[in-house]
Design a protein around this motif. Structure first.
Motif, PDB file in Angstrom:
ATOM      1  N   THR A   1      -2.854   3.477   1.700  1.00  0.00           N
ATOM      2  CA  THR A   1      -2.220   3.477   3.021  1.00  0.00           C
ATOM      3  C   THR A   1      -0.972   2.600   3.022  1.00  0.00           C
ATOM      4  O   THR A   1       0.046   2.934   3.645  1.00  0.00           O
ATOM      5  CB  THR A   1      -3.220   3.001   4.091  1.00  0.00           C
ATOM      6  OG1 THR A   1      -4.344   3.885   4.086  1.00  0.00           O
ATOM      7  CG2 THR A   1      -2.595   3.005   5.488  1.00  0.00           C
TER       8      THR A   1
ATOM      9  N   LYS B   1       1.890   4.386   1.504  1.00  0.00           N
ATOM     10  CA  LYS B   1       2.478   5.267   2.528  1.00  0.00           C
ATOM     11  C   LYS B   1       3.376   4.464   3.471  1.00  0.00           C
ATOM     12  O   LYS B   1       4.501   4.866   3.789  1.00  0.00           O
ATOM     13  CB  LYS B   1       1.344   5.923   3.321  1.00  0.00           C
ATOM     14  CG  LYS B   1       1.791   6.805   4.478  1.00  0.00           C
ATOM     15  CD  LYS B   1       2.201   8.171   3.995  1.00  0.00           C
ATOM     16  CE  LYS B   1       2.620   9.087   5.159  1.00  0.00           C
ATOM     17  NZ  LYS B   1       3.037  10.399   4.659  1.00  0.00           N
ATOM     18  N   GLN B   2       2.864   3.327   3.911  1.00  0.00           N
ATOM     19  CA  GLN B   2       3.613   2.480   4.848  1.00  0.00           C
ATOM     20  C   GLN B   2       4.942   2.013   4.246  1.00  0.00           C
ATOM     21  O   GLN B   2       5.923   1.839   4.967  1.00  0.00           O
ATOM     22  CB  GLN B   2       2.753   1.272   5.218  1.00  0.00           C
ATOM     23  CG  GLN B   2       3.322   0.395   6.335  1.00  0.00           C
ATOM     24  CD  GLN B   2       2.426  -0.778   6.647  1.00  0.00           C
ATOM     25  OE1 GLN B   2       1.783  -1.333   5.761  1.00  0.00           O
ATOM     26  NE2 GLN B   2       2.355  -1.144   7.908  1.00  0.00           N
TER      27      GLN B   2
ATOM     28  N   LEU C   1       4.819   7.004  -0.866  1.00  0.00           N
ATOM     29  CA  LEU C   1       3.817   8.026  -1.189  1.00  0.00           C
ATOM     30  C   LEU C   1       4.494   9.386  -1.311  1.00  0.00           C
ATOM     31  O   LEU C   1       5.178   9.827  -0.399  1.00  0.00           O
ATOM     32  CB  LEU C   1       2.750   8.068  -0.086  1.00  0.00           C
ATOM     33  CG  LEU C   1       1.542   8.951  -0.369  1.00  0.00           C
ATOM     34  CD1 LEU C   1       0.739   8.410  -1.547  1.00  0.00           C
ATOM     35  CD2 LEU C   1       0.657   9.049   0.866  1.00  0.00           C
TER      36      LEU C   1
END
Lengths: 341, 341, 341, 341
Positions: free
Chosen positions: D228, D231-232, D236
């Motif tokens: 995650t 992604k942040q 990603l």
């Protein structure tokens, strides 16, 4: 001119100034390591029934919320709050500045319900893409809310249980806590907060202190290295006792409660008159804020005689004005206001 | 198994691999200063009718959105977006990681309206406390939206005018732009985007490229030092031409349009059959995404024969499943899908 | 026990407490929009010879430095500072928390030279890879420095000229400014700071105030929307006058100068005795801090009679201890200290 | 023109393009959940002797360093690095953008020693004010360093032990790892890295891949929710296999080693000639980078015949130029270069 515009307009309880004056040239250790701050921490621990609690003194609600929320969250985590919550609307993006999303829920009279939290979190985990989303990890509520309303003990117990069942922490903003604790009908004590929340703060600025908010983590070491992160947030006072002495005084001989009670009683008197005279209140509560629905004409007329706080436009013809009493409001001021209504 | 689960499952247009292969051991300058990236930038400038445009190649929608939005905003500013927008929900808090609040508006079929923007911004300035609030400074929309819907030229003109009248910048996320440009009934060209928006990006990853998104600032030097901030965001490619060659190829001989058209036509064929067979579509559009309302039983039955994307639970008994066609979808795949419906 | 451990151990000038007491229940506007803060701002403008200056009251050096530096920089920019500067070492990463690199220069007695700044910035621009590097955009110095030393007017003029020739802003941390202004031999006035720096702050916490630091931007609107960013940094006081009244009092009838002078004179008396008795001082200055080189044995012996501040280990056998006088230091305290040496 | 300017100028190993071409229209799952990425992860786990390792594919060194360092640190923690380290100088402040200070140590030929780390950390804990300072929590080194030098196994073992004794994590930047692994005299294997470091990355971009860096956490779940946070950070890839296939190919049949060896051997050939001809090398190593000290005249003369990388000005009369060989360098290119010297 008479003013009921807000609850942070008067200096502070005279007892605090007296204590400050008595310090003279006593030399006190810096950064909260002084005898007065330690005494204040102990009094708060006792009032909260949390002998192991970590207590820190910060200054200002936004600073306190931003520091507590940022340090309780990991980078991928967000904070659930009412869409009308202070952290959602009125902190100039301080939570986002710390890198965290405020996950906003619709609210009623400033309150969110346990079921909404459960639904949100369950929805998060049920979503096949949740690893691409901000993980809810903390719930922010305020007691009283920005609208002066209060969570009941039953509601708070449910929120706390829901949070912990869903692995969320619970944080309570008590900027106006004194006015909540002493409100007619309130059944939530500071001990309840300490038992049910993972962190909360006791407001000083709006409740009789010159400044200062006391952050309480009922469980020791909830946030390791909180001290250093307080410094990193620019929230560490060299003269820590300047905040500590506020709470050491407020938590002596029931001063905090007395100050809270004064504001609530004054507000209740005003509410009674408003009802008698047929005024319409927008969100009814028993704390120190009254939200009055007025025609624009009436509001304009009143504005020449008493300063009220503008809250919002209700519709084309009506506005909501806020009457805020405080720890310092006198009977004379209430009499004068009542005579104007 | 047959799959219509998403539009980023296939490698890339064979033309791109061919070009890569032809490079052999040619030595190319780093960081986008190569002849291929320069050629790609020029082709995009021409396609956008913006000869002075600054064009940069990044990789991935979240990275692109976070970098563009963060660098277009000052710290006290926020970005207005649909509550269902990608930046609001599916970027793991990347915008907040950069310190900015997403100011979410309710949306219909993924779209927001000019009037909503005006109302929000007017409300901000009318609020007596606006200096305590996040200042709206940028509007984020996607074309097509996450629901495959498209802004009409009229809507886009209105949004653009509203933005500029209110001193907001407009940024358009074109992750699936090819599928929007070529959709039946679409009347928004890339030249329109360049004329109406302050920044937009042309999606490569989902539209036939191996990877890459082309950020276009139609006006030169819209964001001074963007290059350095791209680096700071970890978004600068040493082998910049690896992204540049995608767009240099996609923007040669109308390839980008052809790839877009393929997906839209295939989706239209599927939509026709769905209508004939009485299936219910949730949000109708003419781009490459179809949102199909199915009973849970039907969805379960289909899942053994074709992979669709799960979108959301519609109600107790129904789910919404997504059929996504792509630049690579073949007639045979559509035939097979149709035979299963 | 006698203590010369630091200069933020005593409450504040009695004049300030008196003013606070006189406020009674006067209602004052929030957030710095009150009559007292406005009066304080005007007195500071006059003292600085900068009638157009923007003046804000914050609390604490770290908060002030972090807020000013973060808001004066764009994301790709960094701040040049002495490697020993407060922002480099003792702010728990507050500057980096705001996203900015501290570009550290070697320093002598806490000071950096104009030529070092020029060399660093020229080196940056000469570096073929500078677009991959943090751009120097602001110079941070402190007056007096963390070592009590002072920039001369000549040095400051050169730094200012170098900064502006190289398109850098200059920011001066005046946490102990009173002690600098009044030091024997100092030739830098507050008007000089206002003329030469783009921003500086006047320390209150360490110079006789209960709390508070006054940020001065001599040129109007140097940082647009600074107010909102102060809020975002959690640095905005609801009771803004609590800080404003400090400066309104300190800048009345020369109080700030008198308080500064007291500390410097007391320190000079101590320095004289130290010299007579053959003690070795590490970094000589004429402000309120004395750095004494002692054998570990001597330091241990003294520690039973007077509290000094531990500064650092000098070598295997010696330590550096700090003697800090303050606005509140009395002749009696100095006498007692002298008798112990 | 002949160029030895850098090692990221050529496309990639032909084996990779071949594999990409063979994918045809195969549909692959997104975000790294595809069969090829899984195969690549397993091959890396085997090569690293770390069957439980978490492996992720990112793109670009700055992105990788910023994401790994930011996610391994808590907000109050910083990263120790050589003052000449890539994270210190050439990442445009990406580490600070994530909120962390780079704690810079002086270095020799790009390397830091275990004793320096111990001294720094011991000094931190011994400092009475360490709670006001950034806590060292991670050590960043690169293998090979930015100067092409290598840590010996003995040095690495000492650094690892020092880190773990002092509760620091160790992270190794392997942007050019292939060239380190295969260098004459190198005694550090990938298994050593996996055994001694808490995280490292295997460079693809500079070592024969089109793009991609493989992050390896030898211990499972070293950084919870890393996905995650990737992604942040905008790191990603939707088409995760585009990076995965690079490593799946590079780690088949010893390709990564062969590519590394080619560059090192070519560099050794050049070094031999340089020595014979009396050229002076600035920092001697056996990896793919040669730092040549030339008079400005000689450098100017050479620049018309071969593109070298400008490194730095050595003194008034001399510059340091970099010759970089790569996985793709041919004997013919070396012959041509040699003939020019």
């Amino acid at each position: 001119m008479l003013s009921f515009a807000s609850d942070y307009m008067e200096t502070c309880a005279p007892e605090i100034l007296k204590r400050l004056g008595e310090l003279g040239k006593e030399k006190l250790a810096g950064y909260g390591f002084d005898r007065i701050s330690e005494s204040a921490r102990n009094k708060i621990r006792e009032a909260a029934g949390a002998p192991e609690a970590d207590v820190y003194f910060l200054i200002g609600g936004t600073q306190t919320n931003a520091t507590v929320i940022d340090t309780m969250l990991r980078p991928y985590e967000g904070v659930i709050a009412a869409r009308t919550g202070h952290v959602s609307v009125h902190e100039a993006g301080a939570i986002e500045y710390g890198g965290h999303k405020v996950l906003e829920l619709p609210s009623e009279e400033g309150k969110i319900r346990a079921s909404q939290i459960a639904e949100y979190v369950d929805g998060y985990w049920a979503d096949g893409n949740h690893e691409h989303m901000v993980m809810p990890a903390l719930v922010y509520i305020s007691q009283p809310t920005e609208y002066g309303s209060l969570y009941t003990l039953k509601e708070l117990v449910e929120i706390s249980r829901t949070c912990h069942e869903h692995h969320l922490a619970l944080y309570v903003d008590g900027a106006r806590l004194a006015y909540g604790l002493m409100a007619e009908g309130n059944d939530v004590t500071m001990k309840d907060l300490a038992r049910l929340a993972d962190a909360f703060y006791i407001g000083g600025t709006k409740c009789g202190g010159l400044l200062g908010e006391a952050v309480v983590f009922p469980k020791k070491n909830t946030v390791p290295h909180f001290f250093t992160m307080v410094k990193q947030h620019g929230a560490l006072l060299a003269k820590g006792w300047a905040a500590g002495i506020q709470f050491d005084t407020l938590f002596t001989d029931g001063l905090y409660e007395r100050l809270g009670k004064n504001a609530d009683e004054k507000a209740d008197r005003i509410r009674k008159v408003l009802d008698e005279k047929g005024y319409v209140q927008d969100i009814r509560n028993r704390t120190n804020q009254i939200f009055l629905i007025l025609t624009k004409e009436k509001a304009e007329e009143l504005s020449h005689k008493v300063e009220l706080g503008f809250w919002e436009n209700k519709d084309e013809d009506h506005v909501v004005m806020r009457i805020a009493t405080s720890w310092a409001t006198t009977d004379e001021e209430v009499d004068e206001l009542v005579s104007l209504l």
